[in-house]
Structures are given as C-alpha cells and as structure tokens.
Enzyme design. Structure first.
Site, mmCIF file in Angstrom:
data_model
loop_
_atom_site.group_PDB
_atom_site.id
_atom_site.type_symbol
_atom_site.label_atom_id
_atom_site.label_comp_id
_atom_site.label_asym_id
_atom_site.label_seq_id
_atom_site.Cartn_x
_atom_site.Cartn_y
_atom_site.Cartn_z
ATOM 1 N N GLN A 7 16.866 77.890 -37.675
ATOM 2 C CA GLN A 7 15.829 76.910 -38.006
ATOM 3 C C GLN A 7 16.248 75.535 -37.495
ATOM 4 O OE1 GLN A 7 13.144 78.114 -39.211
ATOM 5 N NE2 GLN A 7 13.661 79.940 -40.385
ATOM 6 N N TYR A 50 14.430 90.878 -40.006
ATOM 7 C CA TYR A 50 14.389 89.750 -39.060
ATOM 8 C C TYR A 50 15.356 88.661 -39.563
ATOM 9 C CZ TYR A 50 9.687 91.835 -38.263
ATOM 10 O OH TYR A 50 8.637 92.671 -38.046
ATOM 11 N N GLU A 105 18.377 92.840 -37.618
ATOM 12 C CA GLU A 105 18.012 91.824 -36.627
ATOM 13 C C GLU A 105 18.135 92.485 -35.255
ATOM 14 O OE1 GLU A 105 17.161 88.395 -36.195
ATOM 15 O OE2 GLU A 105 17.492 88.959 -34.102
ATOM 16 N N ASP A 136 10.725 87.692 -42.057
ATOM 17 C CA ASP A 136 10.577 86.396 -41.390
ATOM 18 C C ASP A 136 10.468 86.652 -39.887
ATOM 19 O OD1 ASP A 136 10.623 83.779 -40.570
ATOM 20 O OD2 ASP A 136 12.702 83.391 -41.150
ATOM 21 N N CYS A 157 6.507 81.182 -39.436
ATOM 22 C CA CYS A 157 6.212 79.923 -38.743
ATOM 23 C C CYS A 157 4.869 80.053 -38.038
ATOM 24 C CB CYS A 157 7.315 79.549 -37.771
ATOM 25 S SG CYS A 157 7.640 80.814 -36.560
ATOM 26 N N GLU A 172 5.571 75.938 -41.797
ATOM 27 C CA GLU A 172 6.185 77.209 -42.216
ATOM 28 C C GLU A 172 5.494 77.609 -43.518
ATOM 29 O OE1 GLU A 172 8.900 78.084 -40.298
ATOM 30 O OE2 GLU A 172 9.791 79.751 -41.401
HETATM 31 C C1 SAM Z 1 11.757 83.422 -37.128
HETATM 32 S S1 SAM Z 1 13.315 84.121 -36.781
HETATM 33 C C2 SAM Z 1 13.980 84.243 -38.414
HETATM 34 C C3 SAM Z 1 15.467 84.364 -38.520
HETATM 35 C C4 SAM Z 1 16.065 84.083 -39.882
HETATM 36 N N1 SAM Z 1 15.302 84.648 -40.957
HETATM 37 C C5 SAM Z 1 16.267 82.603 -40.103
HETATM 38 O O1 SAM Z 1 15.488 81.994 -40.843
HETATM 39 O O2 SAM Z 1 17.203 82.038 -39.520
HETATM 40 C C6 SAM Z 1 12.891 85.726 -36.349
HETATM 41 C C7 SAM Z 1 14.044 86.616 -35.972
HETATM 42 O O3 SAM Z 1 13.532 87.943 -35.771
HETATM 43 C C8 SAM Z 1 14.266 88.551 -34.726
HETATM 44 N N2 SAM Z 1 13.429 89.677 -34.270
HETATM 45 C C9 SAM Z 1 12.400 89.658 -33.411
HETATM 46 N N3 SAM Z 1 11.848 90.880 -33.309
HETATM 47 C C10 SAM Z 1 12.535 91.699 -34.135
HETATM 48 C C11 SAM Z 1 12.435 93.060 -34.477
HETATM 49 N N4 SAM Z 1 11.512 93.842 -33.930
HETATM 50 N N5 SAM Z 1 13.303 93.570 -35.367
HETATM 51 C C12 SAM Z 1 14.255 92.780 -35.929
HETATM 52 N N6 SAM Z 1 14.405 91.477 -35.638
HETATM 53 C C13 SAM Z 1 13.558 90.934 -34.756
HETATM 54 C C14 SAM Z 1 14.504 87.421 -33.746
HETATM 55 O O4 SAM Z 1 15.610 87.699 -32.919
HETATM 56 C C15 SAM Z 1 14.753 86.243 -34.684
HETATM 57 O O5 SAM Z 1 16.131 86.100 -34.982
#
Ligand code: SAM
Length: 601
Positions: free
Chosen positions: A401, A440, A461, A513, A540, A592
C-alpha cells in the site's frame, strides 16, 4: 491518457464500461454473458451502458415531480436493438452539430477547410456541469438543466461532455479532445461561473497533470465525494442494491493529506526528433499520452521527492542508455542507510503499527481509532496506546500500500470487524472464530497485522517475490503460514483433512483484497461454497467490488434484508454488516473500501 489506450479487460468477459474511467462495471440482468463474443454484440452492450449512464444522469438532475410531468417521455431508453445499432454508427445530432459549428467557426476565420494540411481547431464550448462522476470528471452538456427539461422530446438524444477539474453547477469553457459514443472528452479551458466550494489548488501542476483530480475542493468535500462515489458504485441502476437501504459509512480520512505517497513512478518518452534537453520526466498530461515535466509531487513524501530529484538527474545524464523511454520507480524505505530506493529489486522496509490487544468495545475502538490518527501524522504519536509494530520488507517493484499514514487504522478496522462478527456469532450460538485466511495477501499486511487475534493464519499470494517476503516478514510469528499460488487454491488447502491445515469454515474469517479488477465468479463461488463465518472484502477498485458483491446478492448468498431468510435452502447466507471507505489516496478520485459480510446461518 486517452480512453482508447486504456482498454481494460473485464474479468467477466464483458466490456467493463463505455469509458473504463466512468467506472460502471456491472452484470447485465437480462443478457446471456456467453453470447458476448461478437463485435456487434459488444457494441450493443456498450450502448446499453451509455443508456445506463444517461439514465443515472437524468435521475440525478431531475426531481421526481419533473419526471412525472414528462408523462411517458422515455427519451433515454432506446426503443429497440436496431435503433441502438444504427445509433452506434451515426452519432447523435448534437455532436455532429457541435463539430460542424467548430469547422464553420474556423472557416469564417478565413482558413481553407479544403486544404488537408490545415489543422481544424475545435471551438471552445460553453458547458454546464451537472455532476461530478466517480472518476472526478464533470458530466456536462451545452444546455443547462432547465433547458434540457424544457426542450427535450421523446426520442431526442443528448450529447455529453466530460470535463476534468470541474464541479457541479459550474459553467465552464472546454475544448473537445476526443469523441466517443455518446460523449466527448474535453480539456477544461476556464471556469466561467465557479461553484461555491471551489478552492485554489495548492499544486502548481494541478489542472495539467493527470495524477490528482480533486485538489480544487477541501479535504472534507473530497471525503464526501468519495462516500457518494462508493454509494453510487453499489446503487447504480442495474444493481440489486438500488432500492436497498444499505448505508455507506463516512470515509475514514488519511492523517496525511499531502506528502503521503511512499511510491512515485514518473516516466519519459524519447523521440528521435526531440532534443534530449527538452525531454520531460513526469506524469501524463490530463487527457493525453504526453509527459508533463514534474520536478516535485506534493502528494509524495519528502523522501520520494528527494528520490525524484535524484532520479531525474541520473536519468537526464543517461538518456543515451534508453531506446524509447522508461518508467522510473521511486520508493520510500526505512532501511538504515537509505530513505528511498530507485531499483525494482531493491528491498524496501516499512513499519505498520497496530493495537496490541483487540478490544471490541465501541467506545474504546473509537478512541483507539482517533489515537491511531497521530501514529504517522506530522505531530507524531503521543497517546497512551499499547501498540505493536510489524516490519514489512518487500521488493520495490512488488505490491505494498502506498499511504503508510492510514494503514494502522485500516488494519485496526479489519480486526475490529472480525471481532464484531465473532461477537455476533457467539451471541447466536455459533463457535468462536479462530482462524484467518488472507487471500491475495501480498507481503502479509493483513495476515501479520491481524495474527495476534487468531490461533492460526494462512496467506496465499500469486507473486513469488511477495510470498517469499511474507514468509520473511512473519519470522518469529509462530501462527502464520504463507503459500504461493492462485487465491482459489486456498480452499483446497484449508479443507485438508490430514491435519496440516484444517480450518472449520464456521470458525474461519476470510480477508480478500484482490487487484483493482476485482474477483471472478470462480473464486466467489468457491468462497461461498467454503462458507466462512465472516468475509472481509478490501478493495481499491470499488466498482468491481460492488459488482462482485452484487453477484453474491444475485446468486442468493448475500441477503440485503436479513429478516427475509425463509427461502434459504440450507445454503450459506451472509448479511452486509458494514461498508467502510478509507481514503488511501487523498487529492485523487480513488478510494479503498472495506465490506464486511457476516454469515448468518
Ligand atoms: C491489492 S494487492 C493486496 C495485497 C495485500 N493484501 C496488501 O494490502 O498489501 C493484491 C495482491 O493480489 C495478488 N494477486 C493477484 N492475483 C492473484 C491471484 N489470482 N491469486 C492470489 N494473489 C493474487 C497481487 O500480486 C497483489 O499482491
């Protein structure tokens, strides 16, 4: 950036919106998604979206009495598909008229229109702004509301103009830069009649730079705008929420409203014909794919601004090592020797503090939220709060973030919501929530930040780097495990019966997320099939989040009126216990949003 350069793919296989920035993602009620393969059908779908935008617009400018007086005038509904398709090929008259007007105006200035080399400058139009859309652009027409109401007849089409940096009820001068189906994108030239709430923007680049959209209103007004924008995402007309009484809470603001961004990504383009000393490094001009030279970004922290000065110097001295241009990465770090880093593989450290022991008494929670305000603010933390700090290390190019000042509140709020869900469930004779799944999970912000409230936590993740960072960040925290993979694989993991991870859904909280585009039906189906006690959906991309939750409403997993649960055929049912926006992005239109869904059966 022009809308056409920003084609976003809707995860559901539909064009996500007429203009992706209008942020109207939705699932059509009456249309078979499978069928949306051919271009013509997509076009038809786009037109329907336009139809929807216009309806929303009119609903917001006309009061119900006026609507009634107009009898059965359905000037906003296309009568049939053929009509819509015809219209797609032939833009409505007003647009053509305005275009012709531009050419005529130029022609009376004695320019030769037959000369191909003559560039025809579009005329400046006087426009009336009716509302500000979710993307921060004003929605305007050449007529004011009264004229529209008085002159429109059944079947008439209205041409819309979308103009950045404008406010409701303003009269502005603008120039068309791009025409689309049903609307033109404009540059703002000047504000003829100012809205009462317009203020002077503090940034010298505001009005040219595409980075911030809302500096012309006070922070209080920004928060109000964002609350409405979240409400609009949920309550647009094709949503099941439209007649529901869901409440979007007031937006929780950012302790820092400027100097908060810990990451900047300026870029530059190199052209053969452009002398190197004239090459700009910065962010795009509004409405254009052209770089505006930026020496300082006032929403960035002082450290990333030092990084900006440094990286501009290095880059300008080394233009010859680039072929066409590049995006530069500047990230703030708390590492001992550095305050910022410039390379994607550099490691970044950030600290996030939260309350040591969760207390779900409302008054204590509110007081703690207030104190958390000071944690990262200019005045520093002086309150008597028992906090615990977690260090997060991650690669500069990985997700984390970007507004550290509000993270303690965000994490505290998520913990509190799960605590409240647990209280509700215990009161209703359900077992205690003991496990947490962070889908995620990135570098582990929520998994680690909430870990003290659970017996066991797992995070999943997709990014290899992030998961390796999450594992390192949780060293010393015994109850966290992290797995690399697609979020949907987590359900197999938590259902394991060999004893390694076996989370009873009735005792599990799931945080999701996902990235801005939101989730997808496959994941959501698996999620409700797993049926955890509580789901906290952090997003977001609020329109996509609203679309996903609306999907759960439509498939009967989320009930908008929890008293009407008689027909549930033993399937898991959820109620929305809270919709809470957070301002992680002051001065911009982004927001957000955290939605909590508690299982009620
Ligand atoms: C908005 S970020 C949120 C990360 C964490 N919750 C934070 O607040 O720091 C979304 C995350 O989802 C991961 N992501 C995207 N597609 C995904 C999937 N299909 N399965 C698991 N993770 C995924 C991305 O790499 C990213 O780190």
């Amino acid at each position: 950036m022009l809308a056409k350069d920003k084609k976003k793919v809707d995860p559901w296989g539909l064009p996500s919106a007429l203009d992706p920035d209008i942020h109207l993602y939705y699932y059509p009620k009456d249309i078979n998604v499978e069928k949306f393969s051919s271009f013509a059908e997509k076009k038809h779908q786009k037109t329907k979206l336009y139809d929807q935008i216009i309806n929303l617009f009119f609903n917001s400018i006309l009061d119900p009495d006026q609507m009634e007086n107009m009898g059965d005038t359905k000037f906003l509904n296309f009568s049939d598909k053929t009509d819509q398709e015809k219209w797609c090929q032939n833009p409505p008259f007003t647009a053509v008229k305005n275009y012709i007007v531009s050419r005529e105006t130029v022609s009376t200035n004695n320019q030769n229109l037959n000369d191909e080399s003559t560039s025809v400058q579009p005329t400046t139009l006087m426009l009336h702004v009716h509302k500000v859309m979710n993307n921060g652009y004003g929605l305007a027409t050449t007529e004011n509301s009264e004229q529209l109401v008085n002159t429109l007849k059944a079947g008439d089409r209205v041409w819309f103009y979308v103009v950045p940096f404008t406010l409701k009820n303003e009269i502005v001068y603008a120039q068309v830069v791009e025409n689309n189906w049903g609307y033109s994108v404009c540059d703002l030239k000047s504000v003829e009649t100012k809205a009462e709430n317009r203020i002077d923007a503090p940034c010298k680049y505001f009005g040219k730079c595409s980075g911030c959209q809302l500096q012309m209103i006070t922070y209080k007004d920004q928060l109000e705008f964002k609350q409405k924008s979240v409400e609009f995402s949920f309550k647009h007309e094709n949503s099941n929420f439209i007649n529901s009484e869901i409440v979007v809470n007031e937006v929780i603001g950012s302790p820092k409203q400027f100097g908060y961004r810990t990451k900047l990504t300026p870029h530059f383009d190199l052209f053969k014909w452009m002398p190197r000393e004239q090459t700009s490094i910065g962010f795009n001009y509004i409405n254009r794919r052209e770089v505006l030279d930026i020496e300082e970004c006032i929403i960035g922290t002082p450290h990333v601004n030092s990084g900006l000065t440094e990286t501009r110097k290095i880059t300008k001295n080394n233009f010859d090592t680039f072929k066409r241009g590049a995006t530069l990465l500047i990230r703030q770090t708390e590492s001992l020797n550095e305050t910022f880093v410039l390379k994607p593989k550099d490691m970044v450290t950030e600290t996030v503090s939260t309350i040591s022991t969760l207390n779900i008494d409302e008054q204590i929670y509110n007081k703690q939220m207030q104190l958390l305000d000071d944690l990262k603010s200019e005045k520093g933390f002086t309150g008597d709060l028992d906090t615990v700090s977690y260090k997060f290390q991650f690669q500069a190019s990985s997700f984390f973030q970007n507004n550290n000042s509000v993270l303690p509140k965000l994490v505290h709020y998520v913990r509190y919501q799960i605590g409240l869900a647990n209280k509700y469930r215990l009161e209703n004779k359900f077992p205690e929530i003991k496990y947490l799944v962070d889908a995620y999970c990135g570098a582990g912000l929520f998994a680690i930040g909430c870990s003290s409230d659970f017996e066991k936590v797992v995070g999943i993740e997709i990014s290899k780097e992030s998961i390796s960072n999450a594992k390192n960040n949780s060293l010393g925290i015994k109850n966290c495990e992290f797995y690399q993979g697609d979020a949907s694989n987590i359900f197999e993991k938590v259902k394991q019966t060999d004893g390694s991870i076996n989370f009873s859904p009735n005792q599990t909280a799931v945080i999701i997320d996902p990235p801005r585009k939101g989730s997808n039906p496959q994941f959501l189906n698996q999620l409700v099939e797993y049926a955890p006690a509580v789901i906290v959906y952090v997003a977001c991309g609020v329109p996509a989040q609203a679309r996903d939750i609306n999907y759960l409403v439509r498939n009967g997993s989320v009930v908008l009126n929890p008293t009407e649960t008689k027909n549930a055929e033993n399937k898991p049912l959820y109620k929305i216990s809270s919709i809470q926006p957070f301002d992680l992005f002051p001065q911009t239109f982004h927001v957000e949003n955290v939605v909590t869904l508690i299982r009620i059966n």
